[in-house]
Design an enzyme around this catalytic site. Structure first.
Site, short mmCIF file in Angstrom:
data_model
loop_
_atom_site.label_atom_id
_atom_site.label_comp_id
_atom_site.label_asym_id
_atom_site.label_seq_id
_atom_site.Cartn_x
_atom_site.Cartn_y
_atom_site.Cartn_z
N SER A 1 1.41 7.78 13.16
CA SER A 1 0.71 7.32 11.96
C SER A 1 -0.78 7.15 12.21
CB SER A 1 1.32 6.01 11.45
OG SER A 1 1.02 4.93 12.30
N VAL B 1 0.81 -1.22 0.00
CA VAL B 1 0.00 0.00 0.00
C VAL B 1 0.85 1.27 0.00
CG1 VAL B 1 -2.00 -1.09 1.08
CG2 VAL B 1 -0.24 -0.01 2.52
N SER C 1 -6.08 3.32 15.71
CA SER C 1 -5.69 2.59 16.92
C SER C 1 -5.95 3.50 18.11
CB SER C 1 -4.20 2.23 16.87
OG SER C 1 -3.73 1.80 18.14
N TYR D 1 4.34 4.68 15.30
CA TYR D 1 3.02 4.06 15.19
C TYR D 1 1.93 5.02 15.67
CZ TYR D 1 -0.60 0.46 15.52
OH TYR D 1 -1.75 -0.28 15.37
N ALA D 2 2.16 5.65 16.82
CA ALA D 2 1.16 6.59 17.36
C ALA D 2 0.95 7.76 16.41
CB ALA D 2 1.60 7.08 18.73
#
Length: 253
Positions: free
Chosen positions: A162, A69, A145, A159-160
Site C-alpha cells: 500500500s 477514507v 512509509s 502495508y508495504a
C-alpha cells in the site's frame, strides 16, 4: 519577501485525515500552531474532540468530520464540509492508515484488502476530492512509509504494498496536476515515530532496528510535522512528485 516568509502557512485551510490519534494529532496541532485552520477527519469522531481541544489554545479554527477514507462519498463529504465552512482547501495531509504484521501465507483476503482500501485507495479518493476544489499553489502531502522503499524485518506485505503504491500514485498525480492545476503533490516516508502502530511492535523490535538508524534514535513527531509544513509552504514551491524519507537515515543503511 523575506526568506523566512516562504515557510508560512498562516491562514491556510488544511485537511488532516486520521486526525484522531498518533501522527494525525501531531499534524493537526502543528499546522494550527503554525497559523492554519484545520479540518479534522477520522472514523472515530468521538476521538476528534480531543484533537479539537488541543487546537483551541492556538486560536485557530477546527472542524471535525467523520470519515472512512475507503468510501469515496465520505471523502467528498469532508471536502464539501470544508468548503461550506472555510470556502477553500489549501492543503491535504493524507495520513489515515492501518497496518498489519501477518505472515503472507496466513493473511486473509479481507485483511489484505482492508489495508489497501484504506492506505492506498483512501489516499486516492481524498486527493481526488480535494483536487477538484484546490486552487493553484495548493499542496497534497501523502503519508507513505519507509516500508514502501525498504523492508524492516516484519511480515508486512499488505502495508508495504500500500505504501509503495502511495509513492507511485504521488508521482502520477504530480505529473497530472502540477502543470495543469498548480497543485503540488509529494509524499513523506516516515521511519519509526511513536504511534499506535509502533505501540503494537514486540518490545525488542525497535532495539533490533536501532543500528539501522544513523541518527541513533526514533523520530519526534514534531520533526515529521515540520517536514509536512515545509511541503505545504511556498518554501517548497519547486518541489513536486517527490518522496522524502524522514527516517534518521534508515533507508540509506
Amino acid at each position: 519577501m523575506a526568506i523566512t516568509d516562504l515557510f508560512s502557512v498562516e491562514d491556510k485551510v488544511v485537511i488532516v485525515t486520521g486526525a484522531s490519534s498518533g501522527l494525525g494529532v501531531s499534524f493537526a496541532t502543528g499546522f494550527a500552531e503554525a497559523g492554519a485552520d484545520v479540518v479534522l477527519a477520522a472514523r472515530r469522531i468521538d476521538r476528534l474532540a480531543e484533537t479539537a481541544k488541543a487546537i483551541e489554545p492556538t486560536g485557530r479554527t477546527s472542524l471535525s468530520v467523520a470519515c472512512d477514507v475507503a468510501d469515496p462519498d465520505a471523502c467528498q463529504h469532508v471536502v464539501d464540509e470544508a468548503m461550506a465552512k472555510f470556502g477553500r482547501v489549501d492543503v491535504l495531509v493524507n495520513n489515515a492508515g492501518v497496518g498489519t504484521a501477518v505472515p503472507a501465507t496466513r493473511e486473509t483476503p479481507e485483511q489484505f484488502r482492508q489495508v489497501i482500501d484504506i492506505n492506498l485507495n483512501g489516499s486516492y479518493w481524498m486527493a481526488q476530492a480535494c483536487a477538484r476544489v484546490m486552487k493553484p499553489g495548493s499542496s497534497i502531502i501523502n503519508i507513505s512509509s519507509i516500508l514502501g522503499i525498504t523492508t524492516a524485518g516484519l511480515p508486512q506485505a499488505a502495508y508495504a504494498a500500500s505504501k509503495a503504491g502511495v509513492i507511485g500514485m504521488t508521482r502520477d498525480l504530480a505529473q497530472q496536476w502540477t502543470g495543469r492545476r498548480g497543485i503540488r503533490v509529494n509524499s513523506l516516508a516516515p521511519g519509526f515515530f511513536k504511534s499506535e502502530m509502533t505501540d503494537q511492535y514486540p518490545p525488542e523490535y525497535l532495539e533490533q532496528q536501532g543500528p539501522r538508524m544513523l541518527a541513533g534514535r526514533t523520530g519526534d513527531p514534531a520533526e515529521l510535522t515540520a517536514s509536512a509544513i515545509w511541503l505545504a509552504s511556498a518554501a517548497a514551491g519547486y518541489v513536486t512528485g517527490q518522496t522524502i524519507a524522514v527516517d534518521g537515515g534508515l533507508t540509506v543503511t
